[in-house]
Design a protein around this motif. Structure first.
Motif, PDB file in Angstrom:
ATOM      1  N   GLU A  29      68.087  55.416  44.853  1.00 40.80           N
ATOM      2  CA  GLU A  29      67.201  56.537  45.088  1.00 40.80           C
ATOM      3  C   GLU A  29      66.104  56.028  46.021  1.00 40.80           C
ATOM      4  N   GLU A 101      60.124  56.872  45.779  1.00 38.60           N
ATOM      5  CA  GLU A 101      61.021  56.093  44.922  1.00 38.60           C
ATOM      6  C   GLU A 101      61.819  55.065  45.720  1.00 38.60           C
ATOM      7  N   ARG A 103      64.661  52.922  43.976  1.00 38.27           N
ATOM      8  CA  ARG A 103      65.231  52.491  42.703  1.00 38.27           C
ATOM      9  C   ARG A 103      66.742  52.383  42.745  1.00 38.27           C
ATOM     10  N   LYS A 105      69.492  53.646  40.766  1.00 38.13           N
ATOM     11  CA  LYS A 105      69.585  54.758  39.830  1.00 38.13           C
ATOM     12  C   LYS A 105      70.715  54.527  38.819  1.00 38.13           C
TER      13      LYS A 105
ATOM     14  N   CYS B   7      70.692  62.903  40.842  1.00 36.99           N
ATOM     15  CA  CYS B   7      69.906  63.473  41.915  1.00 36.99           C
ATOM     16  C   CYS B   7      69.337  64.817  41.482  1.00 36.99           C
ATOM     17  N   GLN B   9      67.135  65.173  39.480  1.00 41.44           N
ATOM     18  CA  GLN B   9      67.155  65.029  38.034  1.00 41.44           C
ATOM     19  C   GLN B   9      65.906  65.581  37.357  1.00 41.44           C
ATOM     20  N   GLN B  46      73.593  53.910  33.761  1.00 40.25           N
ATOM     21  CA  GLN B  46      72.283  54.340  34.266  1.00 40.25           C
ATOM     22  C   GLN B  46      71.369  53.114  34.336  1.00 40.25           C
ATOM     23  N   GLU B  48      68.014  52.894  36.643  1.00 38.93           N
ATOM     24  CA  GLU B  48      66.618  53.342  36.779  1.00 38.93           C
ATOM     25  C   GLU B  48      65.645  52.173  36.902  1.00 38.93           C
TER      26      GLU B  48
END
Lengths: 110, 273
Positions: A29, A101, A103, A105, B7, B9, B46, B48
């Protein structure tokens, strides 16, 4: 290049913790206000993943819209640059609330 | 909303949730394949996590160590050719009798800049970034360790001449100082907004050349404030000395503040580097 090395580091840590040996797709991201040239990132991705668990992986890059908050109007608007004025009252600059951002993801792994 | 790749999100405020989307190479596709994991172990994880988290962790460590020793640290950033090193040597000449100063020089190649700094009599260490276009917190931590910085000193980090990447890399400094010379375009703050947004001080350098140039100072400062309204501005010339007192006063007051917050902090065992 450093960003992609950061990505490799995150990938390797997760590979150990979550027990996968191969990354098929990497989803990053990179916000539109992050100041990162996405094409340069794609180039660096191929270079750093060579010989790694993500060699040959597909790179997907999501680019969230820049968002700015106007304290006068108490409203959030989408913006193209950091110095775009509030579309309602013209105030500059807005407080950046999205689009910066950088990141990892998610990973598609096996 | 796509929960697999995330995306658009959650927040529901991102315009143009672009599934399918076009890649720069013109290929258009959707993420549908992501939802059809085959047999075997294939799965979506995931993550993040911030790409800069490793750098940020080192920067935090640097900042803690600098605070413990009352060291005031500046990260000087600019385009190549803004006069950073000349400004730095002139600054050191004015301050070295009053403050302990050390310098970390970042360049892709050569030790020319560190040599110029060492000629002023203060310790300097060169970091050659090779293929890299910026310093990172890990390199700076090691260089600072080797400089063996004394308590209550000033560390000036001259970053690689580049207005793009250094903006994202925290080195553990107190302030980023962006140096812009009047031989550049007035619109640099708009062209490189990230850097001007990340800085606390803008040093407008080489102002002795203004009579020979079409550089619109007010417009440049207006652009800079559009990107960062709290950006402080000092106009300098290392050649004529104009503005140098304001600049060195600013450094000295920062150094005093770093020293005071060290001595007011709860006492810890002395740090033997």
């Amino acid at each position: 290049m450093s960003l992609m090395e950061g990505m490799l580091h995150i990938m390797d840590e997760n590979a150990k913790a979550q027990g996968f040996g191969r990354v098929r797709t990497v989803i990053l991201e990179i916000g539109k206000l992050a100041g990162v040239e996405v094409e340069a990132l794609r180039f660096a991705f191929e270079a750093v993943t060579e010989g790694s668990i993500a060699e040959g992986a597909t790179l997907e890059i999501e680019e969230p819209q820049g968002l700015g908050w106007c304290v006068e109007c108490e409203r959030e608007s989408s913006i193209e640059t950091r110095y775009d004025p509030c579309p309602l009252c013209g105030k500059v600059p807005l407080a950046i609330t999205g689009g910066t951002e950088m990141r990892v993801k998610a990973l598609d792994v096996e | 909303m796509c929960t697999t790749c995330g995306c658009g999100q959650g927040e529901g405020r991102i315009e143009g949730d672009e599934h399918p989307h076009a890649h720069a190479d013109g290929m258009i596709h959707s993420h549908a394949h992501m939802h059809e994991h085959g047999i075997g172990q294939r799965r979506m994880v995931q993550i993040e996590r911030n790409l800069l988290e490793k750098n940020d962790a080192f920067a935090k460590l640097n900042r803690e160590q600098f605070a413990e020793k009352g060291i005031f640290v500046l990260n000087l950033v600019s385009s190549p050719g803004s006069g950073k090193t000349t400004l730095l040597t002139a600054t050191i000449e004015r301050l070295k009798d009053r403050l302990a100063i050390a310098v970390i020089e970042g360049d892709q190649q050569t030790t020319h800049d560190a040599d110029r700094i060492r000629a002023t009599g203060v310790p300097a260490i060169q970091i050659n970034t090779g293929k890299g276009c910026h310093l990172d917190a890990h390199m700076v931590g090691h260089a600072a360790e080797r400089l063996n910085l004394p308590q209550d000193s000033v560390l000036m980090i001259e970053n690689v001449g580049n207005l793009v990447c250094p903006s994202a890399f925290d080195l553990g400094e107190a302030h980023k100082v962006v140096i812009l010379s009047v031989t550049e375009g007035e619109d640099k703050p708009l062209k490189y907004p990230d850097m001007f947004a990340a800085a606390d001080l803008l040093v407008l350098n080489k102002v002795d050349l203004l009579p020979y140039l079409k550089f619109e100072v007010d417009q440049c400062l207006d652009f800079a404030h559009r990107v960062n309204p709290r950006l402080k501005i000092i106009r300098t010339s290392a050649v004529t000395g104009e503005g140098m007192a304001a600049w060195t006063d600013w450094i000295e007051s920062g150094a005093r503040a770093a020293k005071n917050s060290r001595s007011e902090a709860p006492s810890k065992p002395p740090c033997h580097a």
